[in-house]
Design an enzyme around this catalytic site. Structure first.
Site, mmCIF file in Angstrom:
data_model
loop_
_atom_site.group_PDB
_atom_site.id
_atom_site.type_symbol
_atom_site.label_atom_id
_atom_site.label_comp_id
_atom_site.label_asym_id
_atom_site.label_seq_id
_atom_site.Cartn_x
_atom_site.Cartn_y
_atom_site.Cartn_z
ATOM 1 N N CYS A 172 38.441 39.414 31.258
ATOM 2 C CA CYS A 172 37.845 39.569 32.171
ATOM 3 C C CYS A 172 36.126 39.582 31.414
ATOM 4 C CB CYS A 172 37.801 40.902 32.752
ATOM 5 S SG CYS A 172 37.173 41.728 31.497
ATOM 6 N N GLU B 104 42.063 45.247 26.199
ATOM 7 C CA GLU B 104 40.673 45.069 25.231
ATOM 8 C C GLU B 104 39.370 45.917 24.472
ATOM 9 O OE1 GLU B 104 42.066 41.073 27.751
ATOM 10 O OE2 GLU B 104 41.246 42.681 28.036
ATOM 11 N N SER C 118 43.942 36.919 30.628
ATOM 12 C CA SER C 118 42.663 35.720 30.303
ATOM 13 C C SER C 118 41.732 36.730 29.767
ATOM 14 C CB SER C 118 42.207 34.940 31.476
ATOM 15 O OG SER C 118 41.092 34.314 31.034
ATOM 16 N N ASP D 147 40.933 46.127 39.897
ATOM 17 C CA ASP D 147 40.912 45.965 38.868
ATOM 18 C C ASP D 147 40.300 45.178 37.693
ATOM 19 O OD1 ASP D 147 41.417 47.091 35.835
ATOM 20 O OD2 ASP D 147 42.628 45.707 35.560
ATOM 21 N N CYS E 23 35.322 42.307 28.771
ATOM 22 C CA CYS E 23 36.314 42.147 27.690
ATOM 23 C C CYS E 23 35.290 41.141 26.832
ATOM 24 C CB CYS E 23 37.553 42.786 28.516
ATOM 25 S SG CYS E 23 38.272 42.784 28.710
ATOM 26 N N HIS F 289 39.697 48.324 29.540
ATOM 27 C CA HIS F 289 40.276 47.927 30.155
ATOM 28 C C HIS F 289 41.726 47.491 28.295
ATOM 29 C CE1 HIS F 289 38.723 44.505 33.138
ATOM 30 N NE2 HIS F 289 38.975 46.309 34.029
ATOM 31 N N ASN G 199 45.690 48.772 29.342
ATOM 32 C CA ASN G 199 44.176 49.378 30.490
ATOM 33 C C ASN G 199 44.533 50.299 30.314
ATOM 34 O OD1 ASN G 199 43.686 49.295 33.036
ATOM 35 N ND2 ASN G 199 43.509 46.898 33.145
#
Length: 145
Positions: A79, A52, A77, A142, A82, A50, A39
């Site tokens: 979002c 990912e 996990s 975020d 992503c 982020h 991130n």
């Protein structure tokens, strides 16, 4: 510890050391890391960087067939944003370090045929708990709260 999840954790730690949010990810194809990232919203002043999305960006352009045979490893996990990227590129498997501190769109991923593996890794959980306790305002920014 899986070497790919460890690489994602190392990315998360690097992000935190830079003053950012400790979430890391790696995109793996055929047993090799194509891209790894963390991130970088704070560091880059970005709305979308982020873990990912940073890993995808750093992997560069790939043929659809590569994405469709890859695995995304992420410390947290995914979002909605992503998850959308994972679905857009047809990544068939996501390995998640933890979802205790934040539950993203795992159900959506699974409903679209993505294999979702949650490790409940203590290192990932502790890293996020520490961050959320230390930086609640940044964390809420975020996740859009």
């Amino acid at each position: 510890m899986d070497t790919f999840m460890q690489a994602a954790i190392d990315e998360a730690k690097a992000g935190r050391a830079e003053g950012g949010i400790p979430i890391g990810a790696v995109l793996v194809h055929d047993g090799k890391i194509l891209g790894q990232g963390h991130n970088r919203r704070v560091q880059m002043g970005s709305a979308i960087r982020h873990g990912e999305t940073d890993a995808l960006e750093r992997a560069g352009r790939q043929p659809a067939s590569v994405y469709q045979q890859s695995v995304m490893y992420t410390t947290l996990s995914p979002c909605s944003m992503c998850t959308g990227a994972i679905l857009l590129y047809g990544i068939p498997k996501v390995v998640i370090g933890e979802n205790a501190t934040f539950l993203g769109e795992e159900e959506l991923l699974a409903s679209r045929g993505v294999e979702v593996v949650v490790l409940n890794d203590e290192t990932c959980i502790q890293m996020m708990n520490d961050f959320i306790n230390d930086e609640p305002t940044l964390w809420n920014e975020d996740i859009g709260v």
